[in-house]
Design a protein around this motif. Structure first.
Motif, PDB file in Angstrom:
ATOM      1  N   UNK A 223       0.841  -1.180   0.000  1.00 48.52           N
ATOM      2  CA  UNK A 223       0.000   0.000   0.000  1.00 48.52           C
ATOM      3  C   UNK A 223       0.886   1.244   0.000  1.00 48.52           C
ATOM      4  N   UNK A 224       0.307   2.362  -0.415  1.00 50.05           N
ATOM      5  CA  UNK A 224       1.034   3.629  -0.409  1.00 50.05           C
ATOM      6  C   UNK A 224       0.155   4.692   0.233  1.00 50.05           C
ATOM      7  N   UNK A 225       0.631   5.282   1.328  1.00 48.95           N
ATOM      8  CA  UNK A 225      -0.074   6.373   1.986  1.00 48.95           C
ATOM      9  C   UNK A 225       0.541   7.695   1.539  1.00 48.95           C
ATOM     10  N   UNK A 226      -0.294   8.674   1.270  1.00 47.17           N
ATOM     11  CA  UNK A 226       0.161  10.006   0.873  1.00 47.17           C
ATOM     12  C   UNK A 226      -0.104  10.963   2.031  1.00 47.17           C
ATOM     13  N   UNK A 227       0.976  11.486   2.606  1.00 44.72           N
ATOM     14  CA  UNK A 227       0.888  12.265   3.838  1.00 44.72           C
ATOM     15  C   UNK A 227       1.272  13.717   3.567  1.00 44.72           C
ATOM     16  N   UNK A 228       0.422  14.620   4.036  1.00 46.55           N
ATOM     17  CA  UNK A 228       0.688  16.056   3.871  1.00 46.55           C
ATOM     18  C   UNK A 228       1.611  16.562   4.967  1.00 46.55           C
ATOM     19  N   UNK A 229       2.613  17.336   4.575  1.00 49.05           N
ATOM     20  CA  UNK A 229       3.519  17.948   5.537  1.00 49.05           C
ATOM     21  C   UNK A 229       4.043  19.253   4.973  1.00 49.05           C
ATOM     22  N   UNK A 230       3.779  20.341   5.715  1.00 48.62           N
ATOM     23  CA  UNK A 230       4.257  21.664   5.335  1.00 48.62           C
ATOM     24  C   UNK A 230       3.837  22.035   3.920  1.00 48.62           C
ATOM     25  N   UNK A 231       2.591  21.697   3.547  1.00 49.57           N
ATOM     26  CA  UNK A 231       2.067  22.064   2.246  1.00 49.57           C
ATOM     27  C   UNK A 231       2.479  21.157   1.112  1.00 49.57           C
ATOM     28  N   UNK A 232       3.290  20.143   1.389  1.00 51.94           N
ATOM     29  CA  UNK A 232       3.702  19.203   0.360  1.00 51.94           C
ATOM     30  C   UNK A 232       3.168  17.816   0.716  1.00 51.94           C
ATOM     31  N   UNK A 233       3.336  16.871  -0.210  1.00 51.07           N
ATOM     32  CA  UNK A 233       2.843  15.516   0.004  1.00 51.07           C
ATOM     33  C   UNK A 233       3.975  14.526  -0.175  1.00 51.07           C
ATOM     34  N   UNK A 234       4.067  13.587   0.766  1.00 49.32           N
ATOM     35  CA  UNK A 234       5.089  12.556   0.718  1.00 49.32           C
ATOM     36  C   UNK A 234       4.430  11.198   0.584  1.00 49.32           C
ATOM     37  N   UNK A 235       4.971  10.340  -0.286  1.00 57.70           N
ATOM     38  CA  UNK A 235       4.460   8.982  -0.464  1.00 57.70           C
ATOM     39  C   UNK A 235       5.211   8.030   0.449  1.00 57.70           C
ATOM     40  N   UNK A 236       4.467   7.248   1.257  1.00 59.78           N
ATOM     41  CA  UNK A 236       5.069   6.316   2.212  1.00 59.78           C
ATOM     42  C   UNK A 236       4.557   4.907   1.922  1.00 59.78           C
ATOM     43  N   UNK A 237       5.410   3.962   1.508  1.00 60.28           N
ATOM     44  CA  UNK A 237       4.976   2.593   1.258  1.00 60.28           C
ATOM     45  C   UNK A 237       4.838   1.821   2.569  1.00 60.28           C
ATOM     46  N   UNK A 238       3.914   0.898   2.618  1.00 56.00           N
ATOM     47  CA  UNK A 238       3.728   0.094   3.826  1.00 56.00           C
ATOM     48  C   UNK A 238       2.475  -0.746   3.721  1.00 56.00           C
ATOM     49  N   UNK A 239       1.804  -0.934   4.861  1.00 54.66           N
ATOM     50  CA  UNK A 239       0.602  -1.755   4.919  1.00 54.66           C
ATOM     51  C   UNK A 239      -0.445  -1.059   5.775  1.00 54.66           C
ATOM     52  N   UNK A 240      -1.603  -0.780   5.172  1.00 51.53           N
ATOM     53  CA  UNK A 240      -2.714  -0.187   5.919  1.00 51.53           C
ATOM     54  C   UNK A 240      -3.353  -1.258   6.776  1.00 51.53           C
ATOM     55  N   UNK A 241      -3.437  -0.998   8.092  1.00 54.96           N
ATOM     56  CA  UNK A 241      -3.952  -2.004   9.023  1.00 54.96           C
ATOM     57  C   UNK A 241      -5.341  -1.670   9.553  1.00 54.96           C
ATOM     58  N   UNK A 242      -5.882  -0.491   9.201  1.00 52.44           N
ATOM     59  CA  UNK A 242      -7.218  -0.136   9.660  1.00 52.44           C
ATOM     60  C   UNK A 242      -7.261   1.243  10.257  1.00 52.44           C
ATOM     61  N   UNK A 243      -8.442   1.628  10.704  1.00 51.32           N
ATOM     62  CA  UNK A 243      -8.629   2.929  11.330  1.00 51.32           C
ATOM     63  C   UNK A 243      -8.728   2.771  12.841  1.00 51.32           C
ATOM     64  N   UNK A 244      -8.170   3.724  13.548  1.00 49.17           N
ATOM     65  CA  UNK A 244      -8.225   3.758  15.010  1.00 49.17           C
ATOM     66  C   UNK A 244      -8.663   5.155  15.402  1.00 49.17           C
ATOM     67  N   UNK A 245      -9.988   5.325  15.541  1.00 48.99           N
ATOM     68  CA  UNK A 245     -10.508   6.658  15.838  1.00 48.99           C
ATOM     69  C   UNK A 245     -10.214   7.606  14.689  1.00 48.99           C
ATOM     70  N   UNK A 246      -9.476   8.669  14.967  1.00 54.06           N
ATOM     71  CA  UNK A 246      -9.138   9.650  13.953  1.00 54.06           C
ATOM     72  C   UNK A 246      -7.802   9.397  13.292  1.00 54.06           C
ATOM     73  N   UNK A 247      -7.314   8.186  13.355  1.00 53.88           N
ATOM     74  CA  UNK A 247      -6.000   7.854  12.800  1.00 53.88           C
ATOM     75  C   UNK A 247      -6.084   6.657  11.853  1.00 53.88           C
ATOM     76  N   UNK A 248      -5.197   6.622  10.882  1.00 52.31           N
ATOM     77  CA  UNK A 248      -4.980   5.441  10.065  1.00 52.31           C
ATOM     78  C   UNK A 248      -3.836   4.663  10.683  1.00 52.31           C
ATOM     79  N   UNK A 249      -4.054   3.394  10.962  1.00 49.02           N
ATOM     80  CA  UNK A 249      -2.974   2.524  11.440  1.00 49.02           C
ATOM     81  C   UNK A 249      -2.213   2.027  10.222  1.00 49.02           C
TER      82      UNK A 249
END
Length: 479
Positions: A223-249
């Motif tokens: 899986x690939x998560x796209x994370x916003x930081x300081x107005x830019x976006x970074x692609x992070x490869x890994x494994x989505x494990x589910x949602x925990x409240x207001x967070x993606x695990x």
């Protein structure tokens, strides 16, 4: 009858409005043999749509789905676009940190006349048996409006499903092998969707989603998560494990992390090849740009019920939607097959002046609308001379039809030589196709027992290279 002038005037206005509304609400059914049947959808019977024609008060006309190209609905059936509300922060913006990120992102919000289900719940990756296969158009790239929050304050996500479905929905519940979601475009019951049917989930500002997609990341084996930081976006490869409240695990470099949802521009889920499905199904264009694939089960009292392909199992929930909220229905795998929906078995493209302009499906070579001398074309293949596209059609069709001409207005001065070849033999040609012709050239050729079909666009007389050719409405007809 003696009516006051004012009352007679009001009755005349009401009568005129009734006529106008009746005209606006007419449906038009296009068939494989190029007929257009107008009337009102009266029902569904054994894989056939019933149409009550206005000019005929007898029983409805029965049109088998396999004979239908599409059904378009008048303006009276189309739900108006939702009104945009003032931007407001996501209700999740105050939750936890993401990899050291602390600031909050404002999400553009919309109000909508349809109720989404209460609550936001979790999502998890899991192993799921291979679901029923469907056709995947090679050029499928859903374009959706901006993400939003429903009028009940529920977070709405942009979903892209296997096969090209695209829709807004809320996540209602997370099970071991599927998610339960409720579509935001219309009121309805939640449906369960296998995790492996979901290709992408997008959420954040439109600008951040665009930046994520511009990274051109693929999700092969991870899986690939796209994370916003300081107005830019970074692609992070890994494994989505589910949602925990207001967070993606999210498992990253062997360690489980938590990503704030209001910092998540989107996530691509690991892709799986799905074999083509040759059975009949329909593509439904819904309000707000949603597009879902499924199979019609009933049309009763102005309500259409269908089983979405993205749901799973015989017990999967059905979707019910009033006909007045539909924009169109397109039949797939009927007697007609759009050539642009097939992947070429071979492509030969020769650059001109060291510049290569790759062929495009359902858009011009510059990304705009397809336009021929006789007007816009919704379906077609744009190429630049010299280009040959070859398709394996396995002798499954009887006719090939199209209209070929130059993209307008830029192709006005162009000249080209175009041919249709079948198993290496000439089926049709126009040696001097001209861009200033008053109409495109019509093609209707027999392809019975033809296994390999090639469309050739060659340089024109004196090696004219101004060849922006459009194979408009290129389609194959099964016998």
């Amino acid at each position: 009858m003696n009516l006051l002038p004012e009352r007679r005037g009001l009755l005349a206005i009401a009568f005129a409005l009734a006529i106008a509304m009746g005209r606006a609400q007419a449906e038009t059914v296009r068939t494989v043999d190029d007929k257009a049947i107008s009337g009102t959808i009266a029902g569904f019977d054994s894989d056939a749509i019933l149409v009550q024609q206005k000019t005929d008060n007898s029983k409805p006309v029965r049109i088998p789905l396999a004979e239908i190209v599409d059904v378009s609905f008048g303006e009276g059936h189309t739900v108006a676009a939702p009104a945009m509300s003032k931007p407001k922060p996501s209700p999740l913006s105050a939750i936890g940190g993401l990899f050291g990120i602390s600031s909050a992102q404002t999400t553009e919000a919309y109000s909508t006349p349809y109720a989404a289900a209460n609550g936001t719940s979790a999502y998890a990756r899991s192993t799921y048996a291979q679901p029923p296969a469907i056709t995947i158009p090679h050029d499928a790239s859903p374009v959706l409006p901006a993400p939003r929050i429903s009028r009940r304050g529920v977070v709405i996500w942009q979903f892209e499903f296997a096969g090209g479905d695209a829709a807004y929905a809320s996540l209602d519940k997370w099970a071991a092998d599927s998610v339960r979601l409720t579509f935001d475009s219309f009121a309805g019951s939640p449906i369960a969707v296998p995790v492996d049917r979901i290709r992408a989930i997008w959420s954040s500002s439109p600008a951040m989603v665009k930046k994520a997609k511009d990274l051109n990341q693929s999700a092969e084996g991870q899986d690939v998560a796209f994370i916003e930081k300081a107005g830019d976006v970074k692609a992070v490869p890994g494994l989505a494990e589910g949602l925990d409240g207001g967070f993606l695990k999210f498992k990253f470099e062997g360690e489980s992390r938590r990503i704030k949802l209001d910092r998540l521009a989107g996530i691509l889920l690991s892709q799986r090849e799905i074999a083509a499905d040759k059975s009949l199904y329909e593509a439904f264009a819904l309000p707000d740009g949603d597009r879902l694939f499924g199979r019609i089960e009933a049309i009763e009292s102005g309500v259409l019920r269908f089983k979405p392909i993205c749901s799973a199992g015989a017990d999967a929930a059905r979707v019910e939607i009033p006909l007045k909220q539909l924009k169109s229905i397109e039949v797939r795998n009927g007697r007609l097959a759009w050539l642009g929906d097939l992947r070429p078995s071979a492509v030969v493209q020769v650059p001109y002046f060291d510049r290569l302009m790759p062929y495009r499906v359902n858009q011009s070579l510059t990304g705009g609308a397809l336009v021929l001398a006789d007007g816009p074309v919704a379906k077609g293949i744009a190429v630049h001379t010299r280009c040959t596209l070859t398709y394996d059609i396995a002798g499954a069709f009887g006719r090939f039809r199209a209209k070929v001409g130059f993209q307008q207005p830029e192709g006005k001065i162009g000249r080209a030589s175009v041919r249709v070849m079948g198993d290496g033999k000439m089926l049709w040609q126009q040696a001097d196709l001209r861009g200033d012709a008053s109409k495109p050239a019509a093609i209707d050729v027999d392809v019975a027992n033809i296994k390999s079909l090639s469309l050739e666009a060659d340089y024109g007389p004196n090696f004219d290279v101004a060849g922006r050719i459009v194979w408009g409405e290129a389609r194959l007809i099964r016998q």
